[in-house]
Design a protein around this motif. Structure first.
Motif, PDB file in Angstrom:
ATOM      1  N   SER A  69       3.665  10.565   1.068  1.00 10.21           N
ATOM      2  CA  SER A  69       3.615  10.984   2.519  1.00 10.21           C
ATOM      3  C   SER A  69       2.431  11.854   2.755  1.00 10.21           C
ATOM      4  O   SER A  69       1.951  12.275   2.049  1.00 10.21           O
ATOM      5  N   GLY A  70       2.444  12.336   4.093  1.00  9.66           N
ATOM      6  CA  GLY A  70       1.410  13.236   4.430  1.00  9.66           C
ATOM      7  C   GLY A  70       1.722  14.069   5.593  1.00  9.66           C
ATOM      8  O   GLY A  70       2.797  13.889   6.125  1.00  9.66           O
ATOM      9  N   ARG A  71       0.768  14.953   5.946  1.00 17.70           N
ATOM     10  CA  ARG A  71       0.969  15.525   7.180  1.00 17.70           C
ATOM     11  C   ARG A  71       1.246  14.642   8.504  1.00 17.70           C
ATOM     12  O   ARG A  71       0.313  13.601   8.750  1.00 17.70           O
ATOM     13  N   GLY A  72       2.228  14.838   9.139  1.00 20.10           N
ATOM     14  CA  GLY A  72       2.640  14.244  10.066  1.00 20.10           C
ATOM     15  C   GLY A  72       3.484  13.027   9.983  1.00 20.10           C
ATOM     16  O   GLY A  72       4.088  12.204  10.938  1.00 20.10           O
ATOM     17  N   GLN A  73       3.661  12.670   8.826  1.00 21.87           N
ATOM     18  CA  GLN A  73       4.600  11.731   8.444  1.00 21.87           C
ATOM     19  C   GLN A  73       5.916  12.063   8.169  1.00 21.87           C
ATOM     20  O   GLN A  73       6.183  13.018   7.382  1.00 21.87           O
ATOM     21  N   VAL A  74       6.885  11.426   8.956  1.00 21.65           N
ATOM     22  CA  VAL A  74       8.537  11.742   8.346  1.00 21.65           C
ATOM     23  C   VAL A  74       8.822  11.030   7.486  1.00 21.65           C
ATOM     24  O   VAL A  74       9.834  11.753   6.598  1.00 21.65           O
ATOM     25  N   THR A  75       8.453   9.677   7.208  1.00 17.24           N
ATOM     26  CA  THR A  75       9.274   9.138   6.412  1.00 17.24           C
ATOM     27  C   THR A  75       8.133   8.795   4.995  1.00 17.24           C
ATOM     28  O   THR A  75       7.131   8.853   4.879  1.00 17.24           O
ATOM     29  N   SER A  76       8.703   9.088   3.721  1.00 18.62           N
ATOM     30  CA  SER A  76       8.106   8.763   2.617  1.00 18.62           C
ATOM     31  C   SER A  76       8.330   7.416   1.921  1.00 18.62           C
ATOM     32  O   SER A  76       9.444   7.040   1.919  1.00 18.62           O
ATOM     33  N   LEU A  77       7.303   6.991   1.322  1.00 17.64           N
ATOM     34  CA  LEU A  77       7.396   5.795   0.842  1.00 17.64           C
ATOM     35  C   LEU A  77       7.022   5.755  -0.675  1.00 17.64           C
ATOM     36  O   LEU A  77       6.285   6.588  -1.144  1.00 17.64           O
ATOM     37  N   CYS A  78       7.499   4.919  -1.534  1.00 16.42           N
ATOM     38  CA  CYS A  78       7.316   4.836  -2.918  1.00 16.42           C
ATOM     39  C   CYS A  78       7.341   3.297  -3.455  1.00 16.42           C
ATOM     40  O   CYS A  78       8.345   2.675  -3.110  1.00 16.42           O
ATOM     41  N   TRP A  79       6.326   2.830  -4.151  1.00 20.46           N
ATOM     42  CA  TRP A  79       6.328   1.496  -4.429  1.00 20.46           C
ATOM     43  C   TRP A  79       6.722   1.167  -5.764  1.00 20.46           C
ATOM     44  O   TRP A  79       7.004   0.095  -6.138  1.00 20.46           O
ATOM     45  N   LYS A  80       6.427   2.110  -6.646  1.00 16.28           N
ATOM     46  CA  LYS A  80       6.948   1.938  -8.227  1.00 16.28           C
ATOM     47  C   LYS A  80       6.447   0.733  -8.742  1.00 16.28           C
ATOM     48  O   LYS A  80       7.199   0.244  -9.492  1.00 16.28           O
ATOM     49  N   ALA A  81       5.228   0.306  -8.483  1.00 17.83           N
ATOM     50  CA  ALA A  81       4.727  -0.924  -8.912  1.00 17.83           C
ATOM     51  C   ALA A  81       4.170  -1.140 -10.311  1.00 17.83           C
ATOM     52  O   ALA A  81       3.675  -2.208 -10.626  1.00 17.83           O
ATOM     53  N   HIS A  82       4.194  -0.021 -11.071  1.00 17.33           N
ATOM     54  CA  HIS A  82       3.513  -0.178 -12.364  1.00 17.33           C
ATOM     55  C   HIS A  82       3.684  -1.226 -13.190  1.00 17.33           C
ATOM     56  O   HIS A  82       3.302  -1.686 -14.186  1.00 17.33           O
ATOM     57  N   PRO A  83       5.405  -1.521 -13.155  1.00 20.12           N
ATOM     58  CA  PRO A  83       5.766  -2.608 -13.907  1.00 20.12           C
ATOM     59  C   PRO A  83       5.086  -4.008 -13.659  1.00 20.12           C
ATOM     60  O   PRO A  83       5.160  -4.847 -14.563  1.00 20.12           O
ATOM     61  N   LEU A  84       4.684  -4.133 -12.517  1.00 17.77           N
ATOM     62  CA  LEU A  84       3.983  -5.379 -12.019  1.00 17.77           C
ATOM     63  C   LEU A  84       2.504  -5.441 -12.437  1.00 17.77           C
ATOM     64  O   LEU A  84       1.828  -6.459 -12.046  1.00 17.77           O
ATOM     65  N   VAL A  85       2.044  -4.550 -12.827  1.00 18.19           N
ATOM     66  CA  VAL A  85       0.416  -4.458 -13.090  1.00 18.19           C
ATOM     67  C   VAL A  85       0.314  -4.080 -14.568  1.00 18.19           C
ATOM     68  O   VAL A  85       0.397  -3.371 -15.390  1.00 18.19           O
ATOM     69  N   ALA A  86      -0.584  -5.334 -15.170  1.00 22.85           N
ATOM     70  CA  ALA A  86      -0.986  -5.369 -16.572  1.00 22.85           C
ATOM     71  C   ALA A  86      -2.278  -4.338 -16.794  1.00 22.85           C
ATOM     72  O   ALA A  86      -2.415  -3.564 -17.615  1.00 22.85           O
ATOM     73  N   SER A  87      -3.251  -4.605 -15.956  1.00 26.37           N
ATOM     74  CA  SER A  87      -4.443  -3.715 -16.272  1.00 26.37           C
ATOM     75  C   SER A  87      -5.039  -3.431 -14.636  1.00 26.37           C
ATOM     76  O   SER A  87      -4.591  -3.981 -13.612  1.00 26.37           O
ATOM     77  N   LEU A  88      -5.467  -2.319 -14.549  1.00 29.00           N
ATOM     78  CA  LEU A  88      -6.133  -1.522 -13.620  1.00 29.00           C
ATOM     79  C   LEU A  88      -7.525  -1.304 -13.708  1.00 29.00           C
ATOM     80  O   LEU A  88      -7.698  -0.359 -14.814  1.00 29.00           O
ATOM     81  N   ILE A  89      -8.613  -1.869 -13.187  1.00 31.51           N
ATOM     82  CA  ILE A  89      -9.890  -1.687 -13.451  1.00 31.51           C
ATOM     83  C   ILE A  89     -10.339  -0.909 -12.240  1.00 31.51           C
ATOM     84  O   ILE A  89     -10.375  -1.629 -11.315  1.00 31.51           O
ATOM     85  N   THR A  90     -10.884   0.170 -12.578  1.00 29.16           N
ATOM     86  CA  THR A  90     -11.668   0.878 -11.541  1.00 29.16           C
ATOM     87  C   THR A  90     -13.160   0.892 -11.466  1.00 29.16           C
ATOM     88  O   THR A  90     -13.733   1.059 -12.511  1.00 29.16           O
ATOM     89  N   LEU A  91     -13.681   0.541 -10.590  1.00 25.61           N
ATOM     90  CA  LEU A  91     -15.206   0.326 -10.447  1.00 25.61           C
ATOM     91  C   LEU A  91     -15.884   1.573  -9.457  1.00 25.61           C
ATOM     92  O   LEU A  91     -15.553   1.720  -8.183  1.00 25.61           O
ATOM     93  N   GLY A  92     -16.389   2.647 -10.034  1.00 25.33           N
ATOM     94  CA  GLY A  92     -16.941   3.543  -9.256  1.00 25.33           C
ATOM     95  C   GLY A  92     -16.027   4.396  -8.366  1.00 25.33           C
ATOM     96  O   GLY A  92     -16.476   4.962  -7.564  1.00 25.33           O
ATOM     97  N   THR A  93     -14.627   4.419  -9.026  1.00 25.33           N
ATOM     98  CA  THR A  93     -13.689   5.235  -8.225  1.00 25.33           C
ATOM     99  C   THR A  93     -13.944   6.777  -8.437  1.00 25.33           C
ATOM    100  O   THR A  93     -13.909   7.081  -9.710  1.00 25.33           O
TER     101      THR A  93
END
Length: 230
Positions: free
Chosen positions: A95-119
């Motif tokens: 969450s962040g400033r001004g946000q009351v609700t925090s969210l959490c996706w926990k998606a790492h089991p769904l992702v085999a590879s993460l390729i970042t380009l110029g991140t």
């Protein structure tokens, strides 16, 4: 059958900019879509949490899993799309400033590879620092061992205080604190890699698909990292 691949656009960028990369991957037999973002979708996130972007990523992942009857996907995060993806993988409430609700996706089991380009995986720039500090503090380096992290950097422009490289110098300075260094014109190499990841450096690639010349997703540079999607 190759896993579905999802392209996550960079900051203030729309899906249409990645159409050529998407087509190139489809021609290689890799089922690919881009998170259907428009430039205006980013505006509410300037200096604020990127929750709306992560939610669109989550919807796209679930659609592709269902469409292809798959258990996992691969993610390609361009620029900010890389650290947005790292938030998506994580298990800590976001969450962040001004946000009351925090969210959490926990998606790492769904992702085999993460390729970042110029991140830029680190930043000293005031609009993005809070988000990147959250990622760095909670998920340092190639954090999830079940995910293959591949970080691609460009070695194209050396930042200097002179015409032709002022933009690069200022961008590198705001990102890693050092302007006199190599990068892709926006992201310095020092910020584009993660400890524990498979880190690549490509000479001559520009940061953005809208840049003149070749960028990470052009046909020749693509050959250097597409293997990680197969």
């Amino acid at each position: 059958m190759p896993l579905p691949t999802i392209i996550v656009p960079g900051y203030l960028e729309s899906a249409i900019a990645y159409r050529q990369l998407e087509q190139s991957l489809l021609q290689l037999g890799l089922p690919t879509v881009t998170v259907p973002l428009r430039r205006r979708d980013w505006l509410p996130t300037i200096g604020r949490p990127v929750t709306p972007i992560v939610q669109q990523l989550d919807r796209t992942v679930k659609q592709m899993l269902h469409k292809h009857n798959a258990a996992q996907v691969n993610l390609i995060g361009h620029s900010a799309g890389g650290w947005v993806s790292r938030i998506y993988l994580g298990e800590q409430p976001y969450s962040g400033r001004g946000q009351v609700t925090s969210l959490c996706w926990k998606a790492h089991p769904l992702v085999a590879s993460l390729i970042t380009l110029g991140t830029p995986h680190i930043s000293q720039e005031r609009w993005t620092r809070a988000n990147l500090d959250f990622v760095t503090d909670n998920y340092p380096g190639a954090f999830y061992k079940n995910v293959r992290y591949v970080c691609v950097a460009g070695k194209t422009i050396f930042g200097q205080r002179r015409p032709g490289s002022w933009l690069a110098y200022n961008s590198y300075q705001q990102t890693c604190g050092q302007g006199n260094t190599w990068g892709d014109g926006i992201t310095p190499i020092a910020a584009a890699h993660l400890e524990g990841a498979e880190n690549l450096v490509l000479a001559g690639v520009q940061h953005s698909p809208r840049s003149p010349g070749i960028w990470y997703g052009s046909s020749e540079p693509l050959k250097s990292w597409v293997q990680y999607l197969v």
